[in-house]
Design a protein around this motif. Sequence first.
Motif, short mmCIF file in Angstrom:
data_model
loop_
_atom_site.label_atom_id
_atom_site.label_comp_id
_atom_site.label_asym_id
_atom_site.label_seq_id
_atom_site.Cartn_x
_atom_site.Cartn_y
_atom_site.Cartn_z
N GLY A 7 -4.24 61.25 55.67
CA GLY A 7 -3.58 60.73 54.46
C GLY A 7 -4.51 60.81 53.27
N GLY A 8 -4.11 61.59 52.28
CA GLY A 8 -4.94 61.78 51.08
C GLY A 8 -4.34 61.09 49.87
N GLY A 12 -7.09 56.84 51.12
CA GLY A 12 -7.78 57.87 51.91
C GLY A 12 -8.88 58.54 51.10
N ARG A 29 -7.10 64.93 55.61
CA ARG A 29 -5.94 65.78 55.90
C ARG A 29 -4.69 65.13 55.31
NH1 ARG A 29 -5.31 70.43 59.14
NH2 ARG A 29 -7.11 70.76 60.46
N GLU A 30 -4.08 65.78 54.33
CA GLU A 30 -2.93 65.22 53.62
C GLU A 30 -1.65 66.02 53.95
OE1 GLU A 30 -1.78 62.75 51.58
OE2 GLU A 30 0.06 63.92 51.35
N MET A 40 4.32 57.69 40.02
CA MET A 40 4.49 57.29 38.62
C MET A 40 3.19 56.67 38.08
SD MET A 40 7.73 57.97 37.86
CE MET A 40 9.12 58.52 38.82
N ALA A 41 3.14 55.34 38.02
CA ALA A 41 1.97 54.71 37.40
C ALA A 41 1.87 53.25 37.84
CB ALA A 41 2.11 54.77 35.88
N ASP A 113 0.29 67.95 58.24
CA ASP A 113 1.12 66.83 58.71
C ASP A 113 0.63 66.39 60.10
OD1 ASP A 113 3.09 65.04 59.19
OD2 ASP A 113 4.77 66.40 58.83
N ALA A 143 -4.86 56.57 56.93
CA ALA A 143 -4.62 56.19 55.53
C ALA A 143 -3.29 56.81 55.11
CB ALA A 143 -5.76 56.70 54.65
N GLY A 277 -5.61 50.75 53.71
CA GLY A 277 -4.57 50.88 52.68
C GLY A 277 -3.21 50.39 53.16
N ASP A 278 -2.15 51.00 52.63
CA ASP A 278 -0.79 50.56 52.96
C ASP A 278 -0.50 50.69 54.46
OD1 ASP A 278 -0.38 50.05 50.33
OD2 ASP A 278 1.15 51.58 49.99
C1 LIG Z 1 4.20 59.85 46.38
C2 LIG Z 1 3.78 58.42 46.09
C3 LIG Z 1 4.02 57.88 44.84
C4 LIG Z 1 3.65 56.56 44.53
N1 LIG Z 1 3.87 56.09 43.29
C5 LIG Z 1 3.49 54.84 42.97
C6 LIG Z 1 3.70 54.31 41.67
O1 LIG Z 1 4.23 54.98 40.78
N2 LIG Z 1 3.30 53.02 41.41
C7 LIG Z 1 2.71 52.24 42.36
O2 LIG Z 1 2.35 51.09 42.10
N3 LIG Z 1 2.49 52.72 43.61
C8 LIG Z 1 2.87 53.99 43.95
N4 LIG Z 1 2.65 54.46 45.21
C9 LIG Z 1 2.02 53.57 46.20
C10 LIG Z 1 0.52 53.38 45.93
O3 LIG Z 1 -0.07 54.61 45.63
C11 LIG Z 1 -0.07 52.75 47.19
O4 LIG Z 1 0.55 51.50 47.40
C12 LIG Z 1 -1.57 52.46 47.06
O5 LIG Z 1 -2.23 53.41 46.28
C13 LIG Z 1 -2.22 52.44 48.45
O6 LIG Z 1 -2.37 53.77 48.80
P1 LIG Z 1 -2.45 54.40 50.26
O7 LIG Z 1 -3.36 55.57 50.10
O8 LIG Z 1 -2.74 53.38 51.28
O9 LIG Z 1 -0.95 54.86 50.55
P2 LIG Z 1 -0.12 56.04 49.88
O10 LIG Z 1 -0.34 56.09 48.44
O11 LIG Z 1 1.27 55.88 50.38
O12 LIG Z 1 -0.75 57.36 50.51
C14 LIG Z 1 -0.54 57.76 51.85
C15 LIG Z 1 -0.75 59.25 51.94
O13 LIG Z 1 -0.64 59.65 53.31
C16 LIG Z 1 0.12 60.84 53.37
N5 LIG Z 1 0.74 60.95 54.70
C17 LIG Z 1 1.82 60.29 55.17
N6 LIG Z 1 2.10 60.68 56.42
C18 LIG Z 1 1.17 61.62 56.75
C19 LIG Z 1 0.97 62.43 57.90
N7 LIG Z 1 1.79 62.38 58.98
N8 LIG Z 1 -0.08 63.30 57.91
C20 LIG Z 1 -0.92 63.38 56.82
N9 LIG Z 1 -0.75 62.64 55.69
C21 LIG Z 1 0.29 61.77 55.66
C22 LIG Z 1 1.14 60.68 52.26
O14 LIG Z 1 1.68 61.92 51.85
C23 LIG Z 1 0.31 60.02 51.15
O15 LIG Z 1 -0.33 60.94 50.33
C24 LIG Z 1 3.02 55.77 45.55
C25 LIG Z 1 2.79 56.32 46.82
C26 LIG Z 1 3.16 57.62 47.10
C27 LIG Z 1 2.88 58.19 48.48
#
Ligand SMILES: Cc1cc2nc3c(=O)[nH]c(=O)nc-3n(C[C@H](O)[C@H](O)[C@H](O)COP(=O)(O)OP(=O)(O)OC[C@H]3O[C@@H](n4cnc5c(N)ncnc54)[C@H](O)[C@@H]3O)c2cc1C
Length: 358
Positions: A7-8, A12, A29-30, A40-41, A113, A143, A277-278
């Motif tokens: 997850g990038g 990540g 790996r994203e 968005m933002a 993926d 991530a 992260g999430d």
């Molecule tokens: C496309 C997108 C748009 C967002 N827009 C907003 C926004 O406008 N405002 C806001 O407040 N929050 C937004 N968020 C959420 C916010 O970015 C996250 O809550 C926060 O940054 C925590 O990030 P994270 O890296 O834990 O999760 P995420 O930001 O969800 O990133 C997880 C990453 O893992 C990748 N992933 C998922 N499954 C797989 C897999 N099987 N193999 C490899 N990679 C995988 C996803 O493509 C994603 O890039 C968005 C998230 C995403 C994915």
Amino acid sequence: MKVIIIGGGIAGLAAALALKKNKYQVVVREKKSFYNNSGMAFMIHSKTINEIHSLTDTELDLTNSKVNNFILEGNKNKHNRIELKEWHAFKRIKILHFLHSQLTDDEYYDNSDFSHFEYKAGEAVAAIFKDGSIEYGDLFIGADGINSKVRNSVCKAQFFQNEINEIVCISKHKDKNTHDSTFKKYLSIKKGMSFGFIPISENEYVWFLQFDSKLYNSIFQKSSEIENDINSKLLSEFPKEIKELIGNSDLKKAHLWKNKELKLLSSYHKANICLIGDAAHGSISLTSSGVSSGISSGIKLAQVLNSSESLKSALEEYEKARKEKNAQTIKYAQRLKLQFNKKLIDIDNYYLPLFHKP
Ligand SMILES: Cc1cc2nc3c(=O)[nH]c(=O)nc-3n(C[C@H](O)[C@H](O)[C@H](O)COP(=O)(O)OP(=O)(O)OC[C@H]3O[C@@H](n4cnc5c(N)ncnc54)[C@H](O)[C@@H]3O)c2cc1C
């Protein structure tokens, strides 16, 4: 130690930079293509900006990012103005670009993926991707966001019932923004709804329409139909200022955000697989905490790995620290949901997400 990050997104990438700084070999790996992952933002606190700066030798461009005021508009023209001291607003793509630019080509792969792990003696030895590629490593970090697949290899997840969803979009103007770096929020535009907008550049705002999912899920079902739903069913309900913002937006790009909120996980790690992260602690957007907690969890993990005697003790320390934070955010989210659902808003006692320091 070679660390594979699945997850990038922001968590990540932040983890990769924090680990790299401590001389770990990292590979991210994203799933999506980098240019198709923008979003968005959001608002971020200066403490989070400092954390981002601690990861690199360069600094984010903060031009036009500062948000100085918060104005809450309630019923009967009652409003409340609060000065904000340390908040900024950024497009998600800007933070992704900044973090990504610090990684080399052999440290980041998109269109990858994740499928499953290969194990030996109870430990993961490799991550296998859907295109058949294999990444061997010593530690695997999930991530991969709120719908994490890696999480299935660590523990069983449970979610709170979904109560509030939102539509998010960017509005672009010919002239400079007129709102003087102000985040403005209208409460109860229509029963069970609120509308907020935040400047994100000289001539752009991000806006969000939050709604009670029990009341409005039947109207807003698909991102692709939002343009019609807003124009035909709702536009007349909005004050002039909001109508203008919506009029300057490309509603075809509006995103319907179905909030998902994790209950506290029983574990954040199993053997040499760990969640950040999430994937570990995804919360509702009302808390404005996703980005800051995603970055903090990546940094914390790198810290404990560096200072602990064994991988096991590092992951236990990481889990303890992050679970405490997560439990606080869960409590806080419950309070915000209650406030939203009460609908009768007491504007003077409004509990503001931005005062919850990351
Ligand atoms: C496309 C997108 C748009 C967002 N827009 C907003 C926004 O406008 N405002 C806001 O407040 N929050 C937004 N968020 C959420 C916010 O970015 C996250 O809550 C926060 O940054 C925590 O990030 P994270 O890296 O834990 O999760 P995420 O930001 O969800 O990133 C997880 C990453 O893992 C990748 N992933 C998922 N499954 C797989 C897999 N099987 N193999 C490899 N990679 C995988 C996803 O493509 C994603 O890039 C968005 C998230 C995403 C994915």
